[in-house]
Design a protein around this motif. Structure first.
Motif, short mmCIF file in Angstrom:
data_model
loop_
_atom_site.label_atom_id
_atom_site.label_comp_id
_atom_site.label_asym_id
_atom_site.label_seq_id
_atom_site.Cartn_x
_atom_site.Cartn_y
_atom_site.Cartn_z
N ASN A 190 33.89 43.49 44.88
CA ASN A 190 35.14 44.21 45.04
C ASN A 190 36.30 43.23 44.99
O ASN A 190 36.18 42.08 45.43
CB ASN A 190 35.20 44.93 46.39
N VAL A 191 37.43 43.70 44.47
CA VAL A 191 38.69 42.99 44.62
C VAL A 191 39.71 44.01 45.09
O VAL A 191 39.64 45.19 44.71
CB VAL A 191 39.16 42.31 43.31
N GLY A 192 40.63 43.60 45.93
CA GLY A 192 41.59 44.57 46.44
C GLY A 192 42.83 43.90 47.00
O GLY A 192 42.84 42.70 47.30
N ILE A 193 43.87 44.69 47.12
CA ILE A 193 45.12 44.24 47.72
C ILE A 193 45.61 45.30 48.68
O ILE A 193 45.50 46.51 48.41
CB ILE A 193 46.19 43.96 46.64
N THR A 194 46.09 44.87 49.85
CA THR A 194 46.65 45.76 50.86
C THR A 194 48.06 45.29 51.18
O THR A 194 48.29 44.09 51.39
CB THR A 194 45.81 45.75 52.14
N ARG A 195 48.98 46.23 51.20
CA ARG A 195 50.38 45.89 51.48
C ARG A 195 50.93 46.82 52.54
O ARG A 195 50.74 48.03 52.49
CB ARG A 195 51.21 46.03 50.19
N GLY A 196 51.61 46.23 53.52
CA GLY A 196 52.27 47.03 54.53
C GLY A 196 53.47 47.75 53.95
O GLY A 196 54.28 47.16 53.23
N VAL A 197 53.59 49.03 54.28
CA VAL A 197 54.73 49.81 53.81
C VAL A 197 55.93 49.60 54.73
O VAL A 197 57.05 49.37 54.27
CB VAL A 197 54.37 51.31 53.71
#
Length: 846
Positions: A190-197
């Motif tokens: 898996n590859v992923g990115i998480t960003r705070g809104v």
């Protein structure tokens, strides 16, 4: 933080959902992943066929094991949207922790009514693949959650509460929480990115595993994150990465393997021990919480660009430098290990696990001791005044009217450096399985060895600052105008009764031999074991001494302000610790399978927790000889006894399927408590200490976890009821029979999930009843609940998107205890639940 009585939170909006949950018998923490809609009705929704590998004698399913075990899978934790290890652990029934400290760790973790007297995780051990991350969970400025991070490398988290943890782990009589890694035997990544809104944090995750040959496979992965975290701190206060991997070679037809593993962790992350909000005291209950004018206690922190560093005087080298206070908790870990397993034809199995870690770090943070300005100045004497040291208005008078949020702090500014917190672990065991008529016997013998280093320098100052989002440093002057502080410091290394100019060089070793015997006869499984441990302390530790006449640190020819109040380490006259103690743990249990879908068990256990660095500097060690004093052998050991009886059941109806696990428990412990950083008597000068006491506790309770589903709908419901009581308190005998502070009678999580095609939505509701603020039970904080929600969409071809919301309704609530701030009747200081957080993520699986 201490807990109130059994006052229940207002859960009216959740009543219908709770009723549905009970009716469906859907309970445990999402320890069991929701089954797919096309799963057969016999789906093992509570994982009773899962093999217990954590702190156990051998590969045996939950259904056949006489222990309480919970598994939490990757999907559950992703849906919950956990930001910290403490939030991850909130998903485990029976585990109590406050998810307020921040992403770097420093949470208090306990189980089954065992106390959090000195902070940290005294009775609960965090492991990775069957070995501890560090040996002691409550080391001063070195708790076990500093060194542990959840990421895509983790296949599941398996938690064993009580039971055989006394036999198969050292210093972990309460529970063992084991992060089990992926191995790559199943190919994919898996590859992923998480960003705070609505918060400043970006995180990148990646992992991949697969086969290099039919008998050779690997897995590697990690994360990188940067920003502030979920509270407003300063730019890049959160920054770091983790990289983990393993390589496995099989032989002997798959019955044997050798695995090499590594881990690199390098991160600094903010920690927020306390904030403040509006509140009211009605009778003996603190409630009515709301955000204070000028300060949002659910999102703001104690950090500011104006208070982000301080002068720090090294107590050992006698050098002055500028120390960051926004790094929070710095964790550097480099580990290399291997695992060996082989099953021989004669029924003998050999296992060995080894890990060597080079650990270092730092704890650099501003703690608040909140009060009004008049309250602050009264402590400095008649006629004293205050001026802003820096920021807007530097050099002008501080007044109650021009304070950003109406409060100031005279608290600890901490700079603790830990150049060596390294570990070495080895666990070697031999199993032999044989049959005697209709009985299958499994005998296991093993030897465990550990070494834990604690090398630290403490430089902890008392500092005056403005408690506000852009808080400035404040200097105080006497009636004649002479400075009483320097850059806000009242002294150098003078905090907590002048405890805090310390130099520690310690090594703690544990050697344990253990023996267990299992017998399977028909539907009965009997098992028991004993563990004989020897713990040794070898340390040199220098305490604080005041420099007579002070020190001219700035070289201006005059000794003023904080320079008059300087403490250094007395390295010429160190204390010694050179003793050993031995003791025995045991655990015995019986499990009976009622049928293929149900079993019951009973178990009794006794385990001990040896005290490591928290015994140093106490009167229990003769500093000249290093040996324990007359009462030291009792103080050096905390015994824990537990009795439990449990039921595990799964089933299906014409509507759907369900599962339930329930355990009744009774636990007792007695401990010597020594903690320099948690003073109890503010009437003493500078909170003089340390805190010394002999304490006893008992708890009776129920751990309940259920899970189930109907069509596209699934539900998990966990509940813990714990009636806790103080049975001994040498310093305050009047609290015997009272409820320990911070301990709610009821805690629960409710987790519904609904899937329609490629779209899934769900939530986790976690809550608790009220807690007492002190052991005298003189006041309490109302209970509360928090709702986290998520929505996931599968775009196809391996691409998924998610939207997570923490604290959906933006509730303002202390996570544990609270107290009215000195000099105020409207403001409350507490560790607060974080406010509403929203994050989006994209993930590609292949």
């Amino acid at each position: 933080m201490k807990s109130p009585t059994a006052r229940h939170p207002a859960l009216t909006p959740l009543a219908q959902l709770l009723a549905m949950s009970l009716a469906a018998l859907a309970l445990p923490t999402q320890a069991q992943t929701a089954p797919a809609t096309d799963a057969p009705k016999s789906a093992d929704v509570v994982g009773l066929e899962r093999v217990v590998t954590t702190a156990s004698s051998g590969a045996k399913s939950k259904l056949r094991s006489s222990v309480s075990v919970t598994d939490v899978d990757q999907e559950v934790i992703r849906d919950y949207g956990a930001h910290t290890e403490a939030e991850v652990l909130l998903l485990i029934p029976g585990i109590r922790t406050d998810a307020t400290a921040g992403p770097g760790g420093n949470a208090n973790i306990t189980v089954r009514g065992l106390p959090i007297s000195s902070g940290g995780s005294k009775y609960v051990q965090l492991q990775e693949d069957g070995l501890p991350t560090v040996q002691f969970g409550d080391m001063n400025f070195g708790n076990n959650d500093y060194w542990t991070r959840f990421d895509n490398n983790v296949d599941s988290i398996q938690t064993l509460r009580g039971g055989s943890s006394s036999v198969f782990a050292s210093h972990a009589p309460g529970a063992v929480i084991n992060y089990i890694s992926k191995t790559g035997k199943e190919q994919g990544g898996n590859v992923g990115i998480t960003r705070g809104v609505n918060y400043n944090e970006t995180r990148f995750d990646a992992d991949y595993g697969g086969k290099l040959a039919p008998d050779l496979y690997f897995h590697v992965g990690g994360y990188y994150r940067e920003g502030e975290g979920i509270r407003k701190t300063t730019s890049n206060a959160l920054n770091g990465y983790q990289l983990k991997g393993n390589l496995t070679k099989e032989w002997n037809g798959g019955k044997g393997f050798v695995r090499v593993n590594f881990k690199l962790l390098d991160e600094h992350a903010p920690t927020t021990p306390q904030t403040f909000v509006n509140g009211t005291l009605s009778g003996n209950t603190i409630g009515g919480f709301s955000k204070a004018p000028g300060y949002d206690g659910t999102r703001d922190s104690q950090y500011s660009i104006y208070n982000s560093s301080m002068p720090s005087y090294n107590p050992s080298t006698r050098t002055l430098s500028q120390s960051s206070l926004v790094n929070g908790i710095t964790s550097n870990m480099k580990s290399l290990g291997f695992e060996f397993h082989n099953e021989l034809d004669n029924g003998i199995t050999i296992d060995d696990k080894f890990r060597k870690s080079t650990n270092s770090g730092a704890f650099q943070a501003q703690f608040w001791n909140l009060m009004t300005l008049p309250n602050l100045l009264s402590g400095f004497g008649a006629g004293s005044t205050a001026k802003y040291y820096n920021g807007p208005g530097a050099g002008t008078a501080v007044t109650s009217a021009n304070l950003g949020a109406g409060l100031v702090s005279q608290g600890a500014a901490i700079n603790v450096q830990s150049p060596d917190m390294g570990t070495l672990f080895n666990d070697l065991s031999v199993n032999k399985t044989f049959k005697v008529d209709a009985v299958t016997l499994d005998a296991k013998a093993g030897w465990f060895h550990s070494r834990q280093n604690v090398v630290q320098t403490w430089a902890i100052n008392e500092r005056v600052v403005e408690a506000a989002p852009n808080g400035r440093v404040i200097d105080v002057y006497d009636a004649s105008g002479a400075a009483l502080t320097t850059a806000g410091l009242t002294g150098y290394n003078n905090q907590w009764g002048a405890c805090c100019a310390r130099d520690i060089n310690a090594q703690f070793t544990t050697d344990a031999t253990y023996l267990s015997l299992n017998a399977a006869a028909g539907d009965f499984d009997f098992d028991g074991g004993v563990r004989r441990e020897t713990f040794k302390s070898n340390a040199r530790y220098a305490g604080s001494k005041q420099v007579v006449g002070g020190v001219d640190l700035n070289g201006d020819g005059a000794i003023t302000g904080a320079e008059k109040n300087v403490y250094v380490s007395d390295i010429a006259n160190p204390g010694l610790s050179n003793y050993g103690i031995s003791y025995t743990n045991y655990s015995f249990g019986v499990n009976y399978r009622l049928n293929k879908d149900a079993s019951v068990f009973v178990r009794t256990s006794k385990g001990n927790r040896a005290i490591a660095d928290r015994l140093l500097y106490s009167a229990n060690i003769d500093p000249t000889t290093g040996q324990l004093t007359s009462g030291g052998k009792t103080a050096a050991l905390a015994p824990v006894k537990q009795n439990e009886i449990g039921l595990k059941h799964r089933g299906n109806t014409e509507f759907g399927y369900y599962g339930v696990s329930a355990t009744l428990f009774h636990s007792t412990t007695q401990e010597f408590d020594y903690d320099q950083t948690r003073q109890d008597n503010p009437a003493l000068p500078n909170y003089q200490g340390p805190k010394l006491n002999v304490l006893g506790y008992k708890a009776d309770g129920l751990e309940l976890e259920t899970s189930g589903g109907v069509g596209n709908f699934s539900l998990a419901f966990n509940l813990v009821y714990s009636k806790e009581q103080i049975t001994q308190n040498l310093g305050s005998p009047g609290v015997i029979g009272k409820t320990p502070n911070g301990a709610p009678k009821v805690r629960f999580t409710i987790s519904p999930r609904y899937t329609v095609g490629s779209f899934a939505i769900g939530a986790t509701v976690r809550g608790q009843t009220s807690v007492y603020n002190d052991d005298a039970n003189s006041s309490q904080v109302k209970g509360h609940y928090i709702v986290n929600a998520f929505a996931n969409y599968d775009f196809g071809n391996g691409l998924t998107g998610a939207f997570n919301v923490g604290n959906l309704f933006d509730k303002v609530a202390p996570a544990g205890t609270a107290g009215m701030i000195a000099g105020s009747t409207t403001l409350v200081g507490a560790g607060m639940e974080p406010g509403r957080t929203m994050g989006v993520s994209l993930r590609y699986g292949f």
